[in-house]
Scaffold this active site. Structure first.
Site, PDB file in Angstrom:
ATOM      1  N   ASP A  31      36.806  39.554  33.448  1.00  0.00           N
ATOM      2  CA  ASP A  31      36.417  40.950  33.589  1.00  0.00           C
ATOM      3  C   ASP A  31      37.192  41.616  34.718  1.00  0.00           C
ATOM      4  OD1 ASP A  31      34.695  41.027  36.044  1.00  0.00           O
ATOM      5  OD2 ASP A  31      33.454  39.651  34.866  1.00  0.00           O
TER       6      ASP A  31
HETATM    7  N1  URA Z   1      32.227  35.111  34.014  1.00  0.00           N
HETATM    8  C1  URA Z   1      32.168  36.378  34.446  1.00  0.00           C
HETATM    9  O1  URA Z   1      31.119  36.847  34.850  1.00  0.00           O
HETATM   10  N2  URA Z   1      33.282  37.095  34.403  1.00  0.00           N
HETATM   11  C2  URA Z   1      34.460  36.621  33.986  1.00  0.00           C
HETATM   12  O2  URA Z   1      35.457  37.332  33.985  1.00  0.00           O
HETATM   13  C3  URA Z   1      34.500  35.299  33.544  1.00  0.00           C
HETATM   14  C4  URA Z   1      33.374  34.559  33.572  1.00  0.00           C
END
Ligand code: URA
Length: 240
Positions: A106
């Site tokens: 993310d």
């Molecule tokens: N978990 C998350 O919360 N975000 C990511 O980008 C990957 C795993």
């Protein structure tokens, strides 16, 4: 397009044209599973599969690229972004190769992400059955309790009714002055924003999230925002 087998081998960097002819005569070259010892044989470079010593031979321009990027925060890991935000593709410009991310991180998570132009690889590696470990370091506000750790390890409920699979969880640092905990969490599922949701489930706020490893491939030697090509054994380890 058709080319002579010895020219194909030479263009692939296997050996000189003359040496390639010798390899063919010695029965070391196969086309579509059949040993070919005739020198004039032509192959269709789009359709036929050539093997030398049991290994598939490819022309250099046919080779795929596999990249490991240490993603900075603030970049989205999609190919295009409807809001015009910076995407990780801006960081890994490849001459003419259209790479795509293998899975997602993310926007506010940093760390290891792989990109490739090999669609087959993306399919295999992101398939839920494939279960590659992904290791994160996470900084949380508050001091985690033994019970919090146990919950994360055994599974917590996210997305209303999904229980996360067992995870490996280790304390990296407890900073009582700052009121922060740093954990290392290894999961092999890939639910959307899973680690953040797992931390929400134990009622802790995430200050920073970083993916340190995909399988055994670490990003710690890459500066943030920098990338490198994966080594062949690293590619193989992800396909196992
Ligand atoms: N978990 C998350 O919360 N975000 C990511 O980008 C990957 C795993």
């Amino acid at each position: 397009m058709e080319v002579r087998l010895q020219k194909y081998l030479a263009s692939s960097g296997i050996a000189s044209r003359r040496k390639s002819e010798e390899l063919i005569l010695q029965g070391k070259v196969q086309v579509n599973g059949k040993v070919i010892t005739e020198l004039g044989t032509k192959i269709d470079i789009e359709k036929d599969e050539v093997k030398y010593n049991g290994k598939v031979v490819k022309l250099p321009e046919d080779e795929h690229v596999y990249i490991l990027l240490n993603k900075p925060i603030g970049y989205v890991s999609t190919v295009t972004d409807q809001f015009g935000r910076d995407t990780i593709l801006d960081l890994v410009k490849q001459n003419g190769k259209r790479v795509v991310p293998v899975g997602r991180l993310d926007m506010y998570t940093s760390g290891a992400i792989i990109l490739t132009d090999d669609g087959d690889f993306v399919y295999k590696v992101t398939h839920p059955k494939h279960e590659i470990d992904k290791t994160y370091t996470v900084t949380l506000i508050g001091i985690v309790t033994e019970r919090d750790l146990q919950s994360l390890r055994e599974g917590v409920i996210i997305d209303e009714n999904y229980k996360t699979r067992p995870a490996k969880v280790k304390i990296l640092k407890i900073d009582k002055e700052k009121n922060q905990s740093r954990l290392m969490i290894t999961i092999h599922e890939g639910k959307n924003r899973q680690v953040r949701k797992m931390c929400e489930a134990i009622e802790k706020k995430v200050l920073a999230l970083h993916r340190a490893k995909i399988g055994n491939i670490e990003v710690k030697d890459l500066e943030i925002g920098k990338w490198r090509y994966l080594k062949q054994d690293e590619i193989n380890s992800l396909l196992k």
